[in-house]
Design an enzyme around this catalytic site. Structure first.
Site, PDB file in Angstrom:
ATOM      1  N   SER A   2     -70.886 -77.743  91.485  1.00 22.04           N
ATOM      2  CA  SER A   2     -70.119 -76.916  90.582  1.00 22.04           C
ATOM      3  C   SER A   2     -70.617 -76.999  89.137  1.00 22.04           C
ATOM      4  CB  SER A   2     -68.648 -77.355  90.605  1.00 22.04           C
ATOM      5  OG  SER A   2     -68.506 -78.654  90.027  1.00 22.04           O
TER       6      SER A   2
ATOM      7  N   SER B  35     -71.355 -82.297  93.259  1.00 21.10           N
ATOM      8  CA  SER B  35     -71.289 -81.218  92.273  1.00 21.10           C
ATOM      9  C   SER B  35     -72.279 -81.280  91.109  1.00 21.10           C
ATOM     10  CB  SER B  35     -69.878 -81.126  91.686  1.00 21.10           C
ATOM     11  OG  SER B  35     -69.051 -80.386  92.524  1.00 21.10           O
TER      12      SER B  35
ATOM     13  N   LYS C 178     -70.408 -79.644  80.482  1.00 16.59           N
ATOM     14  CA  LYS C 178     -69.635 -78.868  81.474  1.00 16.59           C
ATOM     15  C   LYS C 178     -68.243 -78.596  80.912  1.00 16.59           C
ATOM     16  CE  LYS C 178     -68.357 -79.276  86.404  1.00 16.59           C
ATOM     17  NZ  LYS C 178     -68.526 -80.089  87.623  1.00 16.59           N
TER      18      LYS C 178
END
Lengths: 467, 66
Positions: free
Chosen positions: A158, A182, A84
């Site tokens: 996310s 997330s 990420k």
């Protein structure tokens, strides 16, 4: 090599690792296959923000050379992974998907990136996310990824790029972060596995913060066994992270196949399975069927109640946004034009008082006690991961629409317990959904055993989208 | 538990300004759209009669291993 490119890309880590160890599978070929597939599909999926093909191939060649000379590092050696774009990577741009950090190139790896490097993984690049880790409105930098199962659907928020990269077969493992669901939300949305470890189990050092008392880093993969391998490489005390735990790290793969006979599973049906509460009935039915599978494997299922769970969002939201504001305050004063719509949610943090923050922490303490009491009766709590499948892309609602509403994930951010989302079926529209399992603090091994037992009895995790 | 007094919209505007954040009139109007939900959230939060000291996690969670 007998496998086609796509066969290589759909292998799990636990399938590829023994072949790499025996030198029957080349890390160079495996890496090249993933880069080629990314060339073929990522213009539609948009998982990657920054690809580092040359560095990846150099790392793959180094892995191959090391293994050939008898220095096999373990089950992640030569495995292509993504991170990420929240995770600092030395010499590789780390943006949090915001113009604020558009040109930010860290000098140092975060602890997770360093641990993965030490385990011999091959970093393919950085993957997309919601700007600064909050709800997936258009970011101020790059586009957000499309769901590989239906390109018109979202990947959730996310850690969307991590999830998309796995579901699209362009990486074999990834790390996301989870302060309010997330990484479990995207895992549910694209049909892969995501583990939020116990708060403090995996270091957050060098990961851009969102909420310091809830931020948790964790692995994402296509199988539970792969999650165990990724967790093994990254769990443990880190003196650079003030919340890092010194709890000893067990062998997460040792008991994966022990089965769940006699395991006590608690199901808080009153909140999580309330069909009049606004959840999608089909999603709830699929989770209920998954619990039936666990019962069929010998688990004892009983109904439990977490009295304040419906209102946990009021506590978690105030805490998360207050803490996020503390990090973003100066940027919001000086450079708020460089944010996307997420800036308005961070600005809410300016409105809370110290009294509000402490009231939220007191409510959080109450919910922690309630969940601890449930874990005196059961070993695992099982719920649907989300109330509904992935939303239509772009249909994220108003930036403030998430202040309340149904949420099945945040309770374990508030309490710090480990929780995993495993794929448990598809809706009639062909969208994947997940089952959430949670365990006592630092009982990731038990959690993985339960999740693996489910996965060994079902084949949802073996299905792949056609791209 | 006595009802907790909630801030007015003007007070919320003042808190934003006090934090040093300057929005255009158009952006402020958009931001004010959050106030009703923000106040509902606070109302819910203060509907709980919780007192004492806040321990975010079970105390045993972060004990050093024996």
């Amino acid at each position: 090599m007998s496998q086609t490119r796509d066969e290589l890309c759909w292998m799990t880590i636990s399938e590829a690792a023994p072949l790499i160890k025996r030198r029957e599978l080349s890390p160079v070929e495996l890496t090249q296959a993933h880069l080629d597939r990314a060339d073929a599909v990522d213009d539609r999926v948009k998982a990657f923000v920054t690809r580092i093909d040359d560095k990846a191939m150099a790392a793959a060649r180094a892995a191959e050379s090391e293994i050939a000379s008898g220095h096999y590092r373990g089950p992640l050696h030569g495995i292509p992974v993504s991170l990420k774009d929240f995770y600092d990577t030395a010499g590789v741009r780390t943006t949090a998907m915001s113009k604020i950090f558009a040109d930010r190139v860290p000098d140092e790896d975060c602890t997770v990136a360093a641990s993965l490097k030490g385990a011999g993984t091959v970093l393919l690049g950085k993957v997309s996310m919601s700007e600064f880790g909050l709800r997936g409105h258009p970011t101020s930098l790059f586009s957000i990824p499309n769901n590989p199962w239906n390109l018109n659907r979202s990947c959730g928020q996310s850690s969307s790029g991590s999830a998309a990269s796995l579901a699209a077969g362009v990486s074999m493992g990834s790390f996301g972060s989870d302060s309010g669901g997330s990484l479990r939300n995207p895992a549910h949305s694209v049909g892969i596995v995501g583990l939020k470890p116990t708060f403090g189990r995996v270091s957050r050092y060098g990961v851009i913060p969102c909420s310091h008392s809830m931020d948790t880093t964790g692995p994402m993969a296509r199988s539970v066994a792969d999650i165990a391998a990724l967790l093994q490489a990254t769990a443990g005390h880190d003196p650079h992270d003030p919340y890092s735990s010194k709890e000893p790290v067990p062998d997460y793969s040792a008991n994966l196949n022990d089965g769940i006979k006699g395991l006590r599973i608690g199901v808080p049906r009153d909140y999580f399975f309330n069909k009049d509460g606004g959840a999608d009935p089909e999603t709830l039915d699929l989770a209920e069927q998954a619990i039936d599978v666990l019962e069929g494997l010998g688990a004892q299922v009983k109904e439990v109640t977490i009295p304040s769970v419906a209102d946990v969002r009021a506590s978690q939201g105030v805490i998360m946004i207050s803490e996020a504001f503390a990090y973003h305050r100066q940027f919001l004063r000086d450079r708020h034009d460089e944010y996307g719509p997420v800036k308005f949610r961070f600005m809410l943090g300016a409105l809370y008082t110290a009294e509000d923050y402490l009231q939220a922490q007191l409510l959080r303490s109450r919910i922690c006690r309630e969940v601890a009491e449930v874990f005196e009766q059961v070993d695992i709590i099982a719920t649907p991961s989300m109330p509904r499948p992935a939303s239509v892309q772009g249909d994220m609602g108003h930036p403030f629409s998430s202040l309340g509403g149904l949420n099945f994930l945040v309770v374990f951010n508030a309490t710090g317990h480990p929780a995993i989302s495993v794929p448990c079926g598809f809706t009639g529209e062909g969208m994947p959904v997940g089952l959430q399992l949670a365990a006592r603090p630092f009982q990731e091994a038990a959690l993985l055993t339960a999740a693996n037992a489910y996965q060994q009895s079902t084949d949802w995790h073996t299905k792949h989208p056609v791209l | 538990m006595a009802e907790h007094p909630l801030p007015s919209h003007d007070e919320l505007d003042a808190r934003l300004k006090g934090a040093g954040i300057q929005l255009s009139n158009e952006e402020l109007e958009f931001f004010r759209g959050a106030y009703p939900e923000f106040l509902d959230q606070l109302k819910l939060l203060y509907s709980y009669d919780v007192t004492g000291e806040a321990y975010p996690f079970d105390v045993a969670l972060f004990q050093e291993p024996q």
